[in-house]
Each structure stands twice: as C-alpha cells, then as structure tokens.
Design an enzyme around this catalytic site. Sequence first.
Site, mmCIF file in Angstrom:
data_model
loop_
_atom_site.group_PDB
_atom_site.id
_atom_site.type_symbol
_atom_site.label_atom_id
_atom_site.label_comp_id
_atom_site.label_asym_id
_atom_site.label_seq_id
_atom_site.Cartn_x
_atom_site.Cartn_y
_atom_site.Cartn_z
ATOM 1 N N LEU A 54 0.841 -1.200 0.000
ATOM 2 C CA LEU A 54 0.000 0.000 0.000
ATOM 3 C C LEU A 54 0.879 1.254 0.000
ATOM 4 C CD1 LEU A 54 -2.672 -1.089 2.632
ATOM 5 C CD2 LEU A 54 -2.472 -1.689 0.199
ATOM 6 N N ARG A 65 1.744 13.862 7.440
ATOM 7 C CA ARG A 65 2.605 14.193 8.575
ATOM 8 C C ARG A 65 4.057 14.488 8.157
ATOM 9 N NH1 ARG A 65 0.230 9.063 11.759
ATOM 10 N NH2 ARG A 65 -0.286 8.526 9.601
ATOM 11 N N THR A 69 -7.011 2.153 4.062
ATOM 12 C CA THR A 69 -6.185 0.995 3.694
ATOM 13 C C THR A 69 -7.029 -0.164 3.151
ATOM 14 O OG1 THR A 69 -6.219 0.401 6.046
ATOM 15 C CG2 THR A 69 -4.244 1.499 5.236
ATOM 16 N N ASN A 107 -0.895 -3.423 15.922
ATOM 17 C CA ASN A 107 -0.953 -4.004 14.581
ATOM 18 C C ASN A 107 0.218 -3.459 13.773
ATOM 19 O OD1 ASN A 107 -1.735 -4.849 12.011
ATOM 20 N ND2 ASN A 107 -3.221 -3.176 11.761
ATOM 21 N N ASN A 166 5.906 7.602 9.829
ATOM 22 C CA ASN A 166 4.846 8.542 9.473
ATOM 23 C C ASN A 166 5.288 9.995 9.453
ATOM 24 O OD1 ASN A 166 2.688 6.561 9.269
ATOM 25 N ND2 ASN A 166 3.031 6.291 11.454
ATOM 26 N N LYS A 206 38.589 15.897 -12.729
ATOM 27 C CA LYS A 206 37.316 15.640 -13.415
ATOM 28 C C LYS A 206 37.668 15.053 -14.765
ATOM 29 C CE LYS A 206 35.311 17.680 -16.449
ATOM 30 N NZ LYS A 206 34.903 18.701 -17.413
ATOM 31 N N ASN A 238 55.052 13.047 -13.339
ATOM 32 C CA ASN A 238 54.908 13.753 -12.073
ATOM 33 C C ASN A 238 54.361 15.157 -12.331
ATOM 34 O OD1 ASN A 238 55.698 13.773 -9.078
ATOM 35 N ND2 ASN A 238 56.457 15.708 -9.874
ATOM 36 N N TYR A 280 38.735 24.815 -19.970
ATOM 37 C CA TYR A 280 37.501 25.505 -20.357
ATOM 38 C C TYR A 280 37.839 26.916 -20.804
ATOM 39 C CZ TYR A 280 32.665 27.175 -19.798
ATOM 40 O OH TYR A 280 31.418 27.690 -20.010
HETATM 41 C C1 UD1 Z 1 -1.920 1.567 9.773
HETATM 42 C C2 UD1 Z 1 -2.965 0.672 10.401
HETATM 43 C C3 UD1 Z 1 -2.651 0.515 11.892
HETATM 44 C C4 UD1 Z 1 -1.244 -0.003 12.079
HETATM 45 C C5 UD1 Z 1 -0.220 0.834 11.321
HETATM 46 C C6 UD1 Z 1 1.125 0.143 11.306
HETATM 47 C C7 UD1 Z 1 -5.055 0.998 9.189
HETATM 48 C C8 UD1 Z 1 -6.373 1.663 9.197
HETATM 49 N N1 UD1 Z 1 -4.257 1.235 10.250
HETATM 50 O O1 UD1 Z 1 -2.058 2.833 10.373
HETATM 51 O O2 UD1 Z 1 -3.561 -0.373 12.509
HETATM 52 O O3 UD1 Z 1 -0.904 -0.040 13.450
HETATM 53 O O4 UD1 Z 1 -0.630 1.014 9.941
HETATM 54 O O5 UD1 Z 1 2.127 0.942 10.766
HETATM 55 O O6 UD1 Z 1 -4.741 0.257 8.271
HETATM 56 N N2 UD1 Z 1 -2.574 3.935 2.169
HETATM 57 C C9 UD1 Z 1 -3.099 3.795 0.912
HETATM 58 N N3 UD1 Z 1 -4.354 4.253 0.654
HETATM 59 C C10 UD1 Z 1 -5.125 4.836 1.603
HETATM 60 C C11 UD1 Z 1 -4.584 4.978 2.905
HETATM 61 C C12 UD1 Z 1 -3.318 4.510 3.153
HETATM 62 O O7 UD1 Z 1 -2.447 3.265 0.021
HETATM 63 O O8 UD1 Z 1 -6.256 5.202 1.283
HETATM 64 C C13 UD1 Z 1 -1.218 3.445 2.443
HETATM 65 C C14 UD1 Z 1 -0.268 4.520 2.915
HETATM 66 O O9 UD1 Z 1 0.409 5.099 1.821
HETATM 67 C C15 UD1 Z 1 0.679 3.755 3.821
HETATM 68 C C16 UD1 Z 1 -0.161 2.592 4.325
HETATM 69 O O10 UD1 Z 1 -1.271 2.498 3.466
HETATM 70 O O11 UD1 Z 1 1.803 3.260 3.132
HETATM 71 C C17 UD1 Z 1 -0.606 2.793 5.759
HETATM 72 O O12 UD1 Z 1 -1.365 3.980 5.861
HETATM 73 P P1 UD1 Z 1 -1.180 4.987 7.062
HETATM 74 O O13 UD1 Z 1 -2.091 6.131 6.850
HETATM 75 O O14 UD1 Z 1 0.238 5.272 7.289
HETATM 76 O O15 UD1 Z 1 -1.750 4.096 8.261
HETATM 77 P P2 UD1 Z 1 -1.411 4.194 9.799
HETATM 78 O O16 UD1 Z 1 -2.182 5.327 10.390
HETATM 79 O O17 UD1 Z 1 0.037 4.195 10.017
HETATM 80 CA CA CA Z 2 1.788 4.376 8.731
#
Ligand code: UD1
Ligand code: CA
Length: 460
Positions: free
Chosen positions: A8, A15, A81, A167, A225, A349, A375, A385
């Site tokens: 993902l 942030r 996610t 998680n 993050n 260079k 040398n 240049y």
């Molecule tokens: C997520 C988990 C959380 C876990 C943590 C671990 C969820 C809701 N929460 O939280 O339980 O403890 O990871 O690091 O899953 N992304 C997408 N599309 C979206 C949203 C996010 O592709 O619509 C991707 C982000 O780019 C990222 C990853 O999913 O790489 C995680 O998203 P992020 O917003 O960082 O989740 P956390 O709040 O860290």
């Molecule tokens: Ca995250």
Amino acid sequence: MSFKAVILAAGKGTRFKSDLPKVLHKILGKPMLWYVVKAAKKAGAEEIIVVVGHKKEQVEEFLKLEFPEVKTVYQEQQLGTGHAVMCAEELLKDYNKKIVVLNGDTPLVEPEEIKRLAEVDGDMVVLTGEINDPTGYGRVIRDGREILKIVEEKDATEEEKKIKEVNTGIYSFDPKKLFEALKEIDNNNAQGEYYLPDVLKVFKCKGWKVVPVVVKNFSTVMGVNNRYELSKAEKVLQERIVKALQLSGVTIHNPKSAYIEPEVEIGTDTEIFAPIYIKGKTKIGKGCYLGAFSEIVDSTIGDKTKVESHSWIKGTVLEPETSVGPFAKLRPGTYLESSAKLGTFVETKNAYLERGAKANHLTYLGDCRIGENTNIGAGTITCNYDGFNKWKTEIGKNVFVGSNTLFIAPVKVGNNSITAAGSVITSDVPENTLAVGRAKQLNYEGKAERIREKARRKKK
Ligand code: UD1
Ligand code: CA
C-alpha cells in the site's frame, strides 16, 4: 507457500509536510518503498502489486526504473487501507494461494517475517508487536490467545490506548475471503476511512480462521509517518548494515557515525574511520584504508587503496594500490591506474592517470590523460575551459611537469619531456623536450638598495 504481495503506497503522508509522496522519502539513499519491494522479492513473492495514488506518476517512475517487473494499481481517492486493497481485486480475484499485504511505510520489514506470514496456516494472519510507546498504531484487543479486534488510535478508548500490543500493518490472507470481507466493512469511524484491519471482524463473524503472529523484533516493523520516525528507521538500518559489514570482516571505527548505503560492497580487512559517508553503488576492495570525513559516491576502489581523510570521491575508479587525499576532490570520470597518486588539495574531473602517475598537491586536472610515471608539480592547472568549450590535455609518459604549469588546452606533451616551473604551455611539446613558457628573468644588481634609498628620501 506461494504468495503474492500487495504493497500500500497511495497515501499522501500528511505528517511529512512534503511535496514528495511519503513512500519516496529516503532512508540511506533509497526510498522507503524500495526496501519494502526488496523484502517482498527476497521473501519469494510470485508477483508484487503496488497500490499507488497520491502523485502516482512519481511513484510509478521510480518503480519502472528500479523494479520494472512490479505491477501497479491506481487508487484514485485515498479512502483508507481497506479501500486500497480493494483496488487490487481485479488482479488477484482468481488467485488461490496467499496474499501478503504490506505497508509502503514499513521499510525495515525483514524477508523472513514476510515468508513466515505466508507460511502460517490461517485465513487471516496478523503480524502484531509489542512496543513501549504505542502512540499512533492500531491496538490489538485480545481475549487470551485470540484477537477480538484492532482499534485505531483515533477510535480507541483511554483504556484501549494503554495496550502495548499493536498491529504492524502486515498480514497474510486467503484472497477469496479477503475480497469478500472487504465488501462488508464500512467507514463509520473517526477518520471516515475504510480500514483494512476491520476485515478481522468479518472473518471472525464468518468463523474463518484468524491467527495472530508476534513479530520477533519490533524495530523491523516500525511505521514511518514523519521525518522523526524516518531518522529513527535510518538509524536502525544503519546499525544493521554496519554490523553485517563488521561480521563480514570490515573494521569500522566509531561505527555510529558510519553512513553506508545498502548497495555498498566492502572487502575484508578494509579499515574505515568514521564519520564517513559511503553511498550509491560503491564497491570497495580488500585491505583498503578509508580516512575520516570522506564521502565516496558511486565509485569503485581497488584492493589496498588508501583514501586519506576529508576526501570527496564520486563516479571514480581507483585501481588497486592507489592513494588519494587528504583533502582531495575526485569528480566523475576520474580513473587511476594502479599505484597512481593524488594528494592534498587536488581536484580532478574526467582525468585518466596511468600507472604510477602522481599529482601530490594543489592541482586541477580536468579533461586530461596523464601518462605512466608522470609527475605533476604543485599548482599545476589544466585550463580545460575557454568559457565556451571544454578541451583536452594529453601528457605523455615520464613527463616532469614543473610547479605552477598551466596547460592551455587543447594541448599535448610528448613522452619524457619537462615543463619549466611557472610555464604557460599554449602549444604542443614534442618528446624529450624542455618547454619553458615564462617571461625571462632580469637581474639588476644593486637596484634593491637604490630603491630603498629613494623611498627613505621621500619619507623625509
Ligand atoms: C496503519 C494501520 C494501523 C497499524 C499501522 C502500522 C489501518 C487503518 N491502520 O495505520 O492499525 O498499526 O498502519 O504501521 O490500516 N494507504 C493507501 N491508501 C489509503 C490509505 C493509506 O495506500 O487510502 C497506504 C499509505 O500510503 C501507507 C499505508 O497504506 O503506506 C498505511 O497507511 P497509514 O495512513 O500510514 O496508516 P497508519 O495510520 O500508520
Ligand atoms: Ca503508517
């Protein structure tokens, strides 16, 4: 167990407060996503699918360059996610082995953990971990060995927030069940998002097998993050790389200050004094000495080479038993044949030095070839240049270049010749020739005293 990986990487990374998508922020010179894809590959994923969204062109461009085999799917709006994984359904719905889901912002994940998740028997396997400060993570609510649910920080009660088991965002799934469950989750939560961890409730409701697995070392699954966490992850990775090098036979003094990128290779019995930066696809041979405060980028350094402190080396090849620095700047296209030497305050260079050629101090060598055992005296400059074009200087073998010689390129000097100190060499010098290109000196005997006398008179 065969598996496919879904990573993902569509989120913006609010942030980070950055124009760059989160997963492209770098740790030791490589985007976070690079590490996650590498780990999935090493773990043996049959196929890797990356969910892209925010600034997808940039993420896709990076993937095409580094991992052309990786597929991408587009998540137009970042609705969470769970929604992100749904976007990969078309590519995975007929797959009947396992799917491992990884977050693009968990760069330290180890291939062994991914493999382990794929191998554990269960319809949903969740990788969890214990951490002292669980802020920001989803909490794992258990009843003994069973997981009841995962609650995001923003939805958690004060009691739930105290839970230290979190998680990691890494799971393996039975594909059919996963996509079925995803259709049943909603976005009635603090963030109005479709949370992937919410499928857990559906799996439990349907009586499908949910298995928690606790990660061995939490630092391998830390989520990144913001830029503070980025630097923390970099530190962990730096330590990992340095340790692996030390165990493979490299001596590193002051190791906490050794910045060594993941693709760097270093031979045994090389001794390194940190602080030092070794970057890119640099390859360092055996028995070398690398002095402190140096930066070496995309270069190849042969066995038993000495790089003295404060040297900057990029796009350079140093054959075995060469010597560089201290305070040398070697720009791209520099090549030293064995036993050649560049000393203090020398800049190069596109400079090729044949075997045994030397420039020991205070010299600029650009767009040139220096013959065997030639040398180069202190203060020499190849004037490559003219304000419009770059020109070449070719100096033969066994030439003695006197101090402060200027070579007005294009110019050639034949083998075994000598240039007088302070010469401005504007035309070719044949072999075996002494070239003197400076104003002739005139001596006026007694004139020094007369000048002083004159000055004294004026003062009165
Ligand atoms: C997520 C988990 C959380 C876990 C943590 C671990 C969820 C809701 N929460 O939280 O339980 O403890 O990871 O690091 O899953 N992304 C997408 N599309 C979206 C949203 C996010 O592709 O619509 C991707 C982000 O780019 C990222 C990853 O999913 O790489 C995680 O998203 P992020 O917003 O960082 O989740 P956390 O709040 O860290
Ligand atoms: Ca995250």
